[in-house]
Every structure is written in C-alpha cells, then in structure tokens.
Motif scaffolding. Structure first.
Motif, PDB file in Angstrom:
ATOM      1  N   CYS A  89       0.876  -1.291   0.085  1.00 58.85           N
ATOM      2  CA  CYS A  89      -0.047  -0.046  -0.165  1.00 58.85           C
ATOM      3  C   CYS A  89       0.846   1.373   0.042  1.00 58.85           C
ATOM      4  N   HIS A  90       2.139   1.083   0.447  1.00 55.90           N
ATOM      5  CA  HIS A  90       2.976   2.250   0.770  1.00 55.90           C
ATOM      6  C   HIS A  90       3.200   2.884  -0.697  1.00 55.90           C
ATOM      7  N   PRO A  91       3.627   2.445  -1.745  1.00 52.86           N
ATOM      8  CA  PRO A  91       4.034   3.141  -3.074  1.00 52.86           C
ATOM      9  C   PRO A  91       2.687   3.223  -3.862  1.00 52.86           C
ATOM     10  N   ALA A  92       1.733   2.512  -3.630  1.00 52.84           N
ATOM     11  CA  ALA A  92       0.325   2.562  -4.199  1.00 52.84           C
ATOM     12  C   ALA A  92      -0.158   4.070  -3.642  1.00 52.84           C
ATOM     13  N   LEU A  93      -0.150   4.190  -2.586  1.00 50.61           N
ATOM     14  CA  LEU A  93      -0.825   5.456  -1.972  1.00 50.61           C
ATOM     15  C   LEU A  93      -0.086   6.722  -2.252  1.00 50.61           C
ATOM     16  N   LEU A  94       1.077   6.475  -2.377  1.00 51.49           N
ATOM     17  CA  LEU A  94       2.055   7.834  -2.789  1.00 51.49           C
ATOM     18  C   LEU A  94       1.870   7.757  -4.330  1.00 51.49           C
ATOM     19  N   LEU A  95       1.799   7.003  -5.247  1.00 50.22           N
ATOM     20  CA  LEU A  95       1.709   7.238  -6.497  1.00 50.22           C
ATOM     21  C   LEU A  95       0.280   7.918  -6.743  1.00 50.22           C
ATOM     22  N   ILE A  96      -0.859   7.278  -6.065  1.00 47.51           N
ATOM     23  CA  ILE A  96      -2.299   7.720  -6.139  1.00 47.51           C
ATOM     24  C   ILE A  96      -2.345   9.307  -5.884  1.00 47.51           C
ATOM     25  N   SER A  97      -1.652   9.574  -4.754  1.00 49.38           N
ATOM     26  CA  SER A  97      -1.607  10.857  -4.132  1.00 49.38           C
ATOM     27  C   SER A  97      -0.934  11.991  -5.217  1.00 49.38           C
ATOM     28  N   GLU A  98       0.267  11.581  -5.693  1.00 49.78           N
ATOM     29  CA  GLU A  98       0.878  12.369  -6.719  1.00 49.78           C
ATOM     30  C   GLU A  98       0.091  12.684  -7.926  1.00 49.78           C
ATOM     31  N   ARG A  99      -0.507  11.777  -8.240  1.00 50.52           N
ATOM     32  CA  ARG A  99      -1.482  11.877  -9.244  1.00 50.52           C
ATOM     33  C   ARG A  99      -2.764  12.950  -9.250  1.00 50.52           C
ATOM     34  N   LEU A 100      -3.552  12.690  -7.910  1.00 53.82           N
ATOM     35  CA  LEU A 100      -4.253  13.615  -7.728  1.00 53.82           C
ATOM     36  C   LEU A 100      -3.851  14.850  -7.626  1.00 53.82           C
ATOM     37  N   GLN A 101      -2.592  15.136  -7.226  1.00 54.38           N
ATOM     38  CA  GLN A 101      -1.954  16.489  -7.129  1.00 54.38           C
ATOM     39  C   GLN A 101      -1.256  17.036  -8.437  1.00 54.38           C
ATOM     40  N   GLY A 102      -1.435  16.167  -9.294  1.00 54.21           N
ATOM     41  CA  GLY A 102      -0.925  16.665 -10.632  1.00 54.21           C
ATOM     42  C   GLY A 102       0.290  16.472 -10.752  1.00 54.21           C
ATOM     43  N   TYR A 103       1.109  15.758 -10.112  1.00 52.08           N
ATOM     44  CA  TYR A 103       2.670  15.631 -10.455  1.00 52.08           C
ATOM     45  C   TYR A 103       2.993  14.211 -10.358  1.00 52.08           C
ATOM     46  N   ALA A 104       4.421  14.054 -10.669  1.00 48.22           N
ATOM     47  CA  ALA A 104       4.901  12.659 -10.485  1.00 48.22           C
ATOM     48  C   ALA A 104       6.435  12.876 -10.291  1.00 48.22           C
ATOM     49  N   SER A 105       6.688  12.475  -9.005  1.00 46.40           N
ATOM     50  CA  SER A 105       8.235  12.857  -8.534  1.00 46.40           C
ATOM     51  C   SER A 105       9.321  11.668  -9.339  1.00 46.40           C
ATOM     52  N   ALA A 106      10.443  12.184  -9.590  1.00 51.99           N
ATOM     53  CA  ALA A 106      11.540  11.700 -10.525  1.00 51.99           C
ATOM     54  C   ALA A 106      12.064  10.409  -9.497  1.00 51.99           C
ATOM     55  N   MET A 107      12.421   9.493 -10.199  1.00 52.34           N
ATOM     56  CA  MET A 107      13.193   8.356  -9.650  1.00 52.34           C
ATOM     57  C   MET A 107      14.361   8.745  -9.179  1.00 52.34           C
ATOM     58  N   SER A 108      14.864   8.210  -7.847  1.00 55.97           N
ATOM     59  CA  SER A 108      16.115   8.423  -7.469  1.00 55.97           C
ATOM     60  C   SER A 108      16.710   7.263  -6.857  1.00 55.97           C
ATOM     61  N   PRO A 109      18.225   7.217  -6.733  1.00 55.51           N
ATOM     62  CA  PRO A 109      18.753   6.044  -6.406  1.00 55.51           C
ATOM     63  C   PRO A 109      18.080   5.333  -5.117  1.00 55.51           C
ATOM     64  N   ALA A 110      17.692   6.223  -4.058  1.00 51.69           N
ATOM     65  CA  ALA A 110      17.066   5.819  -2.719  1.00 51.69           C
ATOM     66  C   ALA A 110      15.834   5.216  -3.311  1.00 51.69           C
ATOM     67  N   LYS A 111      14.767   5.696  -4.548  1.00 48.89           N
ATOM     68  CA  LYS A 111      13.596   4.797  -4.642  1.00 48.89           C
ATOM     69  C   LYS A 111      14.007   3.604  -5.358  1.00 48.89           C
ATOM     70  N   VAL A 112      15.023   3.784  -5.993  1.00 46.30           N
ATOM     71  CA  VAL A 112      15.384   2.123  -6.761  1.00 46.30           C
ATOM     72  C   VAL A 112      15.674   1.260  -5.667  1.00 46.30           C
ATOM     73  N   ILE A 113      16.249   1.620  -4.618  1.00 43.95           N
ATOM     74  CA  ILE A 113      16.504   0.708  -3.350  1.00 43.95           C
ATOM     75  C   ILE A 113      15.234   0.259  -2.823  1.00 43.95           C
ATOM     76  N   GLY A 114      14.146   1.055  -2.756  1.00 41.26           N
ATOM     77  CA  GLY A 114      12.877   0.722  -2.202  1.00 41.26           C
ATOM     78  C   GLY A 114      12.277  -0.266  -3.282  1.00 41.26           C
ATOM     79  N   VAL A 115      12.522   0.163  -4.604  1.00 37.00           N
ATOM     80  CA  VAL A 115      11.972  -0.955  -5.493  1.00 37.00           C
ATOM     81  C   VAL A 115      12.350  -2.364  -5.402  1.00 37.00           C
ATOM     82  N   LEU A 116      13.904  -2.415  -5.257  1.00 37.68           N
ATOM     83  CA  LEU A 116      14.607  -3.669  -5.290  1.00 37.68           C
ATOM     84  C   LEU A 116      13.894  -4.450  -4.004  1.00 37.68           C
ATOM     85  N   ALA A 117      13.821  -3.713  -2.682  1.00 35.48           N
ATOM     86  CA  ALA A 117      13.393  -4.296  -1.627  1.00 35.48           C
ATOM     87  C   ALA A 117      11.833  -4.849  -1.700  1.00 35.48           C
TER      88      ALA A 117
END
Length: 200
Positions: A89-117
């Motif tokens: 639910c963590h990334p799902a809520l972040l992505l939904i929130s960003e879309r509702l606010q009209g933006y998309a945050s850029a991918m970063s090394p720290a986020k890549v680490i989160g995706v791998l996890a």
C-alpha cells in the motif's frame, strides 16, 4: 519470551515512528496530501513488523521458551502478511496522491533501493504462500525465502534516506537500534549454523 512481553515490545516500536510521523503533519492541507502521508506511515509500521519477523524466526531459545515454535510460526505468518500488505500500500498511496495533485516525482537511487526491496519481498512472500501449489521443494522454498534477508537492509537504507519522520530522534535512534538488532540476529544465526556443521 512471554506473548505479553513480545506484544509490548512491538507496540512500543510501532508507537515511536507513529508519533514521530504525527509531528510531521501540517493541518489544513488537501486530503490528497494526507493520502501521501498515510502511505509513509504504512511503510514505517511495515518496517517494524518486518524486523520482528526475523526475531520470531531466529529460533532463539529464550524467545521460543515462552510460546513454543508452533505459536511463533503462526504469529510470524500473520504478521508477515500484514507487513506485506502495508508495504504494498505504501507505493500505491504515494503514486495515487501524486497523480491527484498533478505531478510525478522523479526516480532516485533511494527509490530504486525501495523498488528492489519490494521485488525481493514479493518473491519471498509469494514463495511462502504458493509453495504447496507450486510443489516447491523445501530447500528451494528456503533459498527463495532468504531474499527477505536482503529486504531489511535495503528497506533500512531507503527509509533513513527518504523518511521525513526518521530525520530526528527518537525514531531515528530506534531505526539504528533495529538495524543493530538485525545484525546481531545474523551473527547469531551464522554462529549457530557454524556449530551445527561442526557437530555434523
């Protein structure tokens, strides 16, 4: 370890980041922003539950003594599923929130680490849930399930870099304590495994 003591430790470790998270909230913002904040909270709670997964499965005598292996396994399985749902639910809520606010945050090394996890955790959890249906051998299932040992340090790095609630104590201190506890569990398992091999 008595069940009451275990639950008290879990509640304490959940409360610390939870309270730190509440201090980062700003009143009067749109609900879409709070959706993002809810996603952050779920990740913090999931990380704590993940740590206790290693405690429950470590086969430490004083941990098993109070409840027994069967009871610990049930708790391990339930908490593992809860942690997995929260972390999904963590990334799902972040992505939904960003879309509702009209933006998309850029991918970063720290986020890549989160995706791998997340990918590693997903593989380990699915292997545990579908082991019988897929007719996986015990050794095969165990090898796949060991992916969780990569998840914790990846999640630790990801949360410490990006977690707003973890930039100040006491939450940050707790996170380092959980990291130290995880390292101690790895050392314990390594020493125990080495002694078994020598005994064999």
């Amino acid at each position: 370890m008595k069940k009451s003591l275990l639950f008290a430790a879990v509640i304490f470790c959940l409360a610390v980041p939870g309270l730190s998270w509440t201090r980062t909230l700003t009143p009067g913002l749109p609900w879409s922003v709070y959706l993002y904040e809810a996603g952050r909270l779920l990740a913090l709670l999931a990380f704590v539950l993940m740590f206790f997964q290693f405690v429950l499965s470590s086969k430490i005598p004083w941990v098993e003594r109070g409840m027994g292996p069967a009871a610990l396994f049930k708790i391990h399985r339930r908490w593992g599923l809860i942690a997995f749902v929260l972390i999904l639910c963590h990334p799902a809520l972040l992505l939904i929130s960003e879309r509702l606010q009209g933006y998309a945050s850029a991918m970063s090394p720290a986020k890549v680490i989160g995706v791998l996890a997340l990918v590693a955790l997903g593989g380990a959890v699915l292997a545990a849930l579908l082991a019988r249906k897929l007719h996986l051998k015990v050794q095969t299932w165990k090898r796949i399930h060991r992916l969780t040992y990569a998840v914790f340090p990846l999640g630790l790095a990801h949360s410490l870099i990006l977690g707003t609630a973890l930039q100040k104590w006491p939450a940050r201190v707790l996170w380092f304590a959980l990291g130290a506890g995880y390292a101690a569990l790895l050392v314990y398992k390594a020493v125990k495994g080495s002694r078994k091999k020598r005994g064999a």
